[in-house]
Structure formats: structure tokens, C-alpha cells
Design an enzyme around this catalytic site. Structure first.
Site, PDB file in Angstrom:
ATOM      1  N   ASP A   1     -22.786 116.153  -9.520  1.00 52.75           N
ATOM      2  CA  ASP A   1     -23.761 115.512  -8.529  1.00 52.75           C
ATOM      3  C   ASP A   1     -23.686 115.750  -6.620  1.00 52.75           C
ATOM      4  OD1 ASP A   1     -24.123 113.814 -10.237  1.00 52.75           O
ATOM      5  OD2 ASP A   1     -22.760 112.422  -8.998  1.00 52.75           O
TER       6      ASP A   1
HETATM    7  N1  URA Z   1     -19.122 112.192 -12.245  1.00 53.51           N
HETATM    8  C1  URA Z   1     -19.549 111.443 -11.853  1.00 53.51           C
HETATM    9  O1  URA Z   1     -20.073 110.701 -11.323  1.00 53.51           O
HETATM   10  N2  URA Z   1     -20.426 112.372 -10.999  1.00 53.51           N
HETATM   11  C2  URA Z   1     -20.209 114.468 -11.318  1.00 53.51           C
HETATM   12  O2  URA Z   1     -21.064 114.819 -10.249  1.00 53.51           O
HETATM   13  C3  URA Z   1     -19.085 114.358 -12.365  1.00 53.51           C
HETATM   14  C4  URA Z   1     -18.795 113.457 -13.057  1.00 53.51           C
END
Ligand code: URA
Length: 239
Positions: free
Chosen positions: A105
Site C-alpha cells: 500500500d
Molecule cells: N497487507 C496490507 O494490508 N498492506 C500491504 O501493503 C501489504 C499487506
């Protein structure tokens, strides 16, 4: 295998064939300490390194790099609100089409692999191949043994908005590092997986970091925003 220097530059992402020949003609390419001015000069590509405008490049049939992703960058090719992680890489890597292996993310930090090898992307993202990804999630509320147990045995993830149904998923490993720091090991990479799993057990992720992907960890001297070559995919499997 021997290849012409301009062809090698082309394969490594230095632009069109004409541009690559131009780089050589202009004396901007150094091989084995010497400026090479003839684009058709053949070189053995195995283990070859060349220098363009002062920067040294190893020759790889397929590129595999490790990025220490900072917050504030999107993994998408067409980012909406923040710059793309690809903007942290030099132009030849973007030119040869490297893409993130799975996504982090925008606000997640840590180890992101990128490659132009489609088969490798498939292998490293498919749960069948059991490549563990380790996450450290700073949570809003204190962690409990019950939360850890539920994460390990399986939790129901509500689908992101707009999608029907729900799915059950579990962590390969879950442990409390300190009162609110959770270390979670996953072999899948579902959308917002860590955040959704933690939400499913009644807590909330405040910040998320990935220190490890397979056998690879972030080198101690690699600052956020910096990248490094991975010499072989075997390193991801710890071979
Ligand atoms: N899980 C998440 O919620 N976000 C990420 O960036 C990676 C795994």
C-alpha cells in the site's frame, strides 16, 4: 553468448537501437575500463559490466531489484494520488518494464521486489510456491493471545467494498513483538491483507512495514527510497 555492444545496451533498457548506437558513438560507454566507440563491437554478456555516463551497470538477462519502499509511493503503474515506486528507479529499469512483485500500500514501507520477468512474478506471488512475506504491524490496541490464535487459525475477511462474499485466510506465523507490535508471516498477497486480517480480530493497523520477502531482508545500508540488484532469483529462496 556474444552480442554487439549497442544490442546489449538496447536489451538493458537504454532506449531505441538508434539511441544505444548514439551513446556508443559519443564515447559515453566504457567496457573493461576503455571507451568503446564502435556500436557493433561484440562482448561476451555473461558477467559483463559496462559504464554509461559514469554509472556502472551489470548485464542481466532479466532484471530483479530490491527497493526499500518509503511511505508515500504507490505500486500501481498508473498512480492516482502519489508518485509511483517506479519513479525511484533509474530510467533503464523502467524502460525494460520492471514491475512490482505484488503490491505494498501507499503507506506501507519496506522490502519490495521488482522485475521484468513475468514468470518470476507469477512464481513469487502464487501461494502454491509458499514464499513467506514477513510484516510488522504497529497496532492501535494492545495485542492479545486470542488475537494471535485467531490470526493463525483463520479469520474471515470481508471483501473490499463492492465485491460480494467473504473469504477465510490465516497467517503462517503471528507473534507479539511488544504490546502493540505484531509480526505476521503470510504466503498470500490479498488486497490489504494484513490490515483486513488485523481488523477482523478487532484491532487496527496504524503503520505497516515489510522487513522480509522470502529469504531476503533489507540490507542495513539501504536507505528508504534506495534500491539494489538481486543477483539471482535463487536468493529469494535462500539458495
Ligand atoms: N497487507 C496490507 O494490508 N498492506 C500491504 O501493503 C501489504 C499487506
Amino acid at each position: 553468448m556474444k552480442q554487439k555492444l549497442s544490442q546489449i545496451l538496447f536489451s538493458q533498457g537504454f532506449g531505441t537501437r538508434r539511441l544505444c548506437a548514439g551513446l556508443v558513438w559519443h564515447g559515453e560507454v566504457i567496457v573493461n575500463g576503455e571507451v568503446v566507440e564502435e556500436p557493433d563491437t561484440p562482448f561476451e554478456t555473461e558477467g559483463l559490466r559496462f559504464t554509461v555516463n559514469g554509472q556502472e551497470w551489470p548485464v542481466f538477462d532479466k532484471a530483479l531489484v530490491l527497493l526499500n519502499k518509503p511511505a508515500g509511493y504507490e505500486c500501481s503503474q498508473k498512480p492516482k494520488h502519489h508518485p509511483s515506486v517506479l519513479s525511484l528507479l533509474p530510467a533503464p529499469l523502467r524502460e525494460r518494464g520492471v514491475q512490482p512483485i505484488g503490491r505494498l500500500d501507499e503507506d506501507t514501507t519496506g522490502l519490495l521486489l521488482l522485475t521484468d520477468d513475468g514468470t518470476l512474478i507469477h512464481k513469487l506471488t502464487s501461494p502454491k510456491h509458499h514464499v513467506p512475506k514477513v510484516y510488522e504491524a504497529r497496532c492501535k490496541h494492545p495485542l492479545t493471545a486470542e488475537m494471535i490464535e485467531r490470526l493463525k487459525t483463520g479469520v474471515e475477511l470481508r471483501e473490499p467494498e463492492g465485491k460480494p462474499g467473504s473469504e477465510v485466510t490465516h497467517a503462517e506465523g503471528a507473534e507479539i513483538v511488544d504490546e502493540t507490535l505484531l509480526r505476521l508471516t503470510l504466503i498470500e498477497g490479498k488486497y490489504h491483507q494484513v490490515k483486513r486480517m488485523v481488523a477482523a480480530v478487532g484491532n487496527r493497523v496504524e503503520s505497516l512495514h515489510r522487513p522480509q520477502f522470502g529469504a531476503l531482508t533489507i540490507p542495513a545500508d539501504l536507505k528508504p527510497g534506495e534500491w539494489r540488484w538481486v543477483n539471482s532469483p535463487a536468493e529469494v529462496w535462500g539458495e
